[in-house]
Design a protein around this motif. Structure first.
Motif, PDB file in Angstrom:
ATOM      1  N   UNK A 142       9.508  -8.506  11.256  1.00 59.41           N
ATOM      2  CA  UNK A 142       9.870  -7.131  11.614  1.00 59.41           C
ATOM      3  C   UNK A 142      11.212  -6.747  11.001  1.00 59.41           C
ATOM      4  N   UNK A 143      12.143  -7.686  10.986  1.00 64.19           N
ATOM      5  CA  UNK A 143      13.433  -7.440  10.342  1.00 64.19           C
ATOM      6  C   UNK A 143      13.238  -7.108   8.860  1.00 64.19           C
ATOM      7  N   UNK A 144      12.360  -7.851   8.217  1.00 63.89           N
ATOM      8  CA  UNK A 144      12.086  -7.624   6.794  1.00 63.89           C
ATOM      9  C   UNK A 144      11.511  -6.234   6.579  1.00 63.89           C
ATOM     10  N   UNK A 145      10.594  -5.821   7.454  1.00 63.17           N
ATOM     11  CA  UNK A 145       9.971  -4.499   7.355  1.00 63.17           C
ATOM     12  C   UNK A 145      11.000  -3.395   7.554  1.00 63.17           C
ATOM     13  N   UNK A 146      11.834  -3.536   8.565  1.00 64.88           N
ATOM     14  CA  UNK A 146      12.859  -2.531   8.854  1.00 64.88           C
ATOM     15  C   UNK A 146      13.853  -2.431   7.705  1.00 64.88           C
ATOM     16  N   UNK A 147      14.282  -3.567   7.174  1.00 61.68           N
ATOM     17  CA  UNK A 147      15.235  -3.553   6.065  1.00 61.68           C
ATOM     18  C   UNK A 147      14.660  -2.841   4.849  1.00 61.68           C
ATOM     19  N   UNK A 148      13.362  -3.056   4.582  1.00 63.01           N
ATOM     20  CA  UNK A 148      12.744  -2.390   3.438  1.00 63.01           C
ATOM     21  C   UNK A 148      12.778  -0.874   3.614  1.00 63.01           C
ATOM     22  N   UNK A 149      12.288  -0.384   4.720  1.00 62.91           N
ATOM     23  CA  UNK A 149      12.182   1.059   4.903  1.00 62.91           C
ATOM     24  C   UNK A 149      13.536   1.725   5.121  1.00 62.91           C
ATOM     25  N   UNK A 150      14.551   0.958   5.492  1.00 67.12           N
ATOM     26  CA  UNK A 150      15.889   1.534   5.617  1.00 67.12           C
ATOM     27  C   UNK A 150      16.448   1.931   4.259  1.00 67.12           C
ATOM     28  N   UNK A 151      15.855   1.388   3.184  1.00 62.70           N
ATOM     29  CA  UNK A 151      16.297   1.702   1.824  1.00 62.70           C
ATOM     30  C   UNK A 151      15.467   2.808   1.175  1.00 62.70           C
ATOM     31  N   UNK A 192       0.827  -1.206   0.000  1.00 66.98           N
ATOM     32  CA  UNK A 192       0.000   0.000   0.000  1.00 66.98           C
ATOM     33  C   UNK A 192       0.860   1.254   0.000  1.00 66.98           C
ATOM     34  N   UNK A 193       1.991   1.190   0.661  1.00 67.70           N
ATOM     35  CA  UNK A 193       2.920   2.321   0.651  1.00 67.70           C
ATOM     36  C   UNK A 193       3.450   2.568  -0.759  1.00 67.70           C
ATOM     37  N   UNK A 194       3.816   1.515  -1.440  1.00 66.94           N
ATOM     38  CA  UNK A 194       4.385   1.658  -2.783  1.00 66.94           C
ATOM     39  C   UNK A 194       3.342   2.097  -3.808  1.00 66.94           C
ATOM     40  N   UNK A 195       2.074   1.702  -3.606  1.00 68.20           N
ATOM     41  CA  UNK A 195       1.029   1.965  -4.594  1.00 68.20           C
ATOM     42  C   UNK A 195       0.187   3.200  -4.288  1.00 68.20           C
ATOM     43  N   UNK A 196       0.588   3.989  -3.322  1.00 67.23           N
ATOM     44  CA  UNK A 196      -0.160   5.207  -3.012  1.00 67.23           C
ATOM     45  C   UNK A 196      -0.089   6.172  -4.181  1.00 67.23           C
ATOM     46  N   UNK A 197      -1.102   6.978  -4.342  1.00 69.85           N
ATOM     47  CA  UNK A 197      -1.209   7.863  -5.504  1.00 69.85           C
ATOM     48  C   UNK A 197      -0.129   8.933  -5.508  1.00 69.85           C
ATOM     49  N   UNK A 198       0.043   9.613  -4.382  1.00 66.42           N
ATOM     50  CA  UNK A 198       1.030  10.691  -4.288  1.00 66.42           C
ATOM     51  C   UNK A 198       2.273  10.168  -3.585  1.00 66.42           C
ATOM     52  N   UNK A 199       3.323   9.901  -4.352  1.00 67.04           N
ATOM     53  CA  UNK A 199       4.535   9.304  -3.793  1.00 67.04           C
ATOM     54  C   UNK A 199       5.321  10.283  -2.924  1.00 67.04           C
ATOM     55  N   UNK A 200       5.001  11.562  -2.991  1.00 68.69           N
ATOM     56  CA  UNK A 200       5.715  12.543  -2.172  1.00 68.69           C
ATOM     57  C   UNK A 200       5.031  12.791  -0.832  1.00 68.69           C
ATOM     58  N   UNK A 201       3.792  12.315  -0.683  1.00 72.55           N
ATOM     59  CA  UNK A 201       3.045  12.564   0.542  1.00 72.55           C
ATOM     60  C   UNK A 201       3.535  11.657   1.672  1.00 72.55           C
ATOM     61  N   UNK A 202       3.802  12.219   2.842  1.00 67.17           N
ATOM     62  CA  UNK A 202       4.186  11.366   3.971  1.00 67.17           C
ATOM     63  C   UNK A 202       3.021  10.493   4.407  1.00 67.17           C
ATOM     64  N   UNK A 203       3.322   9.356   5.036  1.00 66.44           N
ATOM     65  CA  UNK A 203       2.294   8.378   5.370  1.00 66.44           C
ATOM     66  C   UNK A 203       2.418   7.959   6.834  1.00 66.44           C
ATOM     67  N   UNK A 204       1.273   7.862   7.498  1.00 64.04           N
ATOM     68  CA  UNK A 204       1.192   7.259   8.826  1.00 64.04           C
ATOM     69  C   UNK A 204       0.435   5.948   8.692  1.00 64.04           C
ATOM     70  N   UNK A 205       1.101   4.843   9.016  1.00 66.93           N
ATOM     71  CA  UNK A 205       0.482   3.532   8.942  1.00 66.93           C
ATOM     72  C   UNK A 205       0.438   2.923  10.339  1.00 66.93           C
ATOM     73  N   UNK A 206      -0.725   2.400  10.705  1.00 65.49           N
ATOM     74  CA  UNK A 206      -0.911   1.769  12.009  1.00 65.49           C
ATOM     75  C   UNK A 206      -1.405   0.351  11.798  1.00 65.49           C
ATOM     76  N   UNK A 241      13.852   6.572   0.484  1.00 68.11           N
ATOM     77  CA  UNK A 241      14.399   7.929   0.517  1.00 68.11           C
ATOM     78  C   UNK A 241      13.775   8.764   1.626  1.00 68.11           C
ATOM     79  N   UNK A 242      12.477   8.549   1.903  1.00 65.23           N
ATOM     80  CA  UNK A 242      11.818   9.327   2.932  1.00 65.23           C
ATOM     81  C   UNK A 242      12.267   8.890   4.322  1.00 65.23           C
ATOM     82  N   UNK A 243      12.594   9.844   5.185  1.00 65.17           N
ATOM     83  CA  UNK A 243      12.920   9.480   6.573  1.00 65.17           C
ATOM     84  C   UNK A 243      11.741   8.716   7.186  1.00 65.17           C
ATOM     85  N   UNK A 244      12.041   7.632   7.889  1.00 64.11           N
ATOM     86  CA  UNK A 244      10.987   6.759   8.390  1.00 64.11           C
ATOM     87  C   UNK A 244      11.207   6.418   9.860  1.00 64.11           C
TER      88      UNK A 244
END
Length: 226
Positions: free
Chosen positions: A178-187, A116-130, A189-192
């Motif tokens: 969780x390791x997989x999730x962290x590794x993905x977002x560590x790559x 869902x993060x990758x397929x969001x319409x506006x790629x520049x918009x910050x996202x809060x996911x819970x 560009x947006x600070x996460x």
């Protein structure tokens, strides 16, 4: 570990009542004084409600809630709507999932959030996911063909607490997801910032807690149990 911050979280919730921990995290309000039969999402959230979701939306964030179980569970569909989540994803939104025991796995949950993060319409918009996972939900007494146990207690506890063994094996699988999730977002560009917490202690053998703490758990103050 070099980038993370760690600490102890006090939760007054034991074995169940997940939504109280959710409510406290998202709103900043305490649920400690609710009656024991009080279902905060069903009894209280009947109109738009103040939360971190609304604060972040006002700052331009897209907001998404994920729960790989039924939308009716604890009235989450309505509660997430009242707290302002733009998008809400429940089990019928998950496809090609991996099932562990009777529940959608944490791995599938992580992959759905990333999709869902990758397929969001506006790629520049910050996202809060819970997200609220289901993989490790109790109980822990029945063996399942689709669950390979990998962790067992050793030493004096070996073979004594099969529920604890199963729970710790599930935690290992959560660790890997969780390791997989962290590794993905560590790559990305947006600070996460990724925040992970447990909603309550598991409903496993009381005797395990007694032995682990070296004292009968019923006599231990709640502050030490958490």
């Amino acid at each position: 570990k070099k980038e993370g911050m760690y600490g102890e979280l006090f939760s007054h919730v034991l074995n169940g009542g997940t939504v109280v921990s959710e409510f406290e995290f998202l709103t900043g309000f305490s649920g400690e004084f609710f009656p024991s039969d009080y279902m905060v999402y069903g009894n209280y959230l009947k109109k738009d409600f103040y939360s971190a979701v609304g604060i972040l939306k006002n700052q331009g964030y897209a907001t998404m809630a994920f729960h790989p179980y039924t939308s009716s569970n604890y009235n989450r569909e309505n509660a997430y709507l009242k707290m302002g989540f733009d998008q809400r994803f429940f089990e019928d939104s998950f496809e090609d999932t991996k099932i562990i025991r009777n529940y959608i796995s944490d791995e599938s949950m992580s992959k759905k959030m990333i999709s869902e993060y990758e397929n969001r319409t506006d790629k520049t918009q910050p996202v809060f996911m819970f997200g609220v996972t289901m993989q490790n939900h109790g109980g822990y007494t029945i063996p399942f063909a689709n669950f390979d146990q990998e962790v067992w207690l050793t030493g004096d506890m070996e073979g004594k607490y099969p529920e604890a063994d199963m729970y710790l094996s599930l935690v290992k699988k959560s660790d890997e997801a969780f390791e997989w999730l962290v590794n993905y977002f560590s790559q990305c560009d947006q600070p996460t910032m990724i925040v992970m917490f447990g909603d309550h202690q598991p409903g496993i053998e009381d005797e395990f807690f007694d032995e682990a703490m070296g004292v009968e758990s019923a006599k231990v103050p709640n502050e030490q149990k958490m």
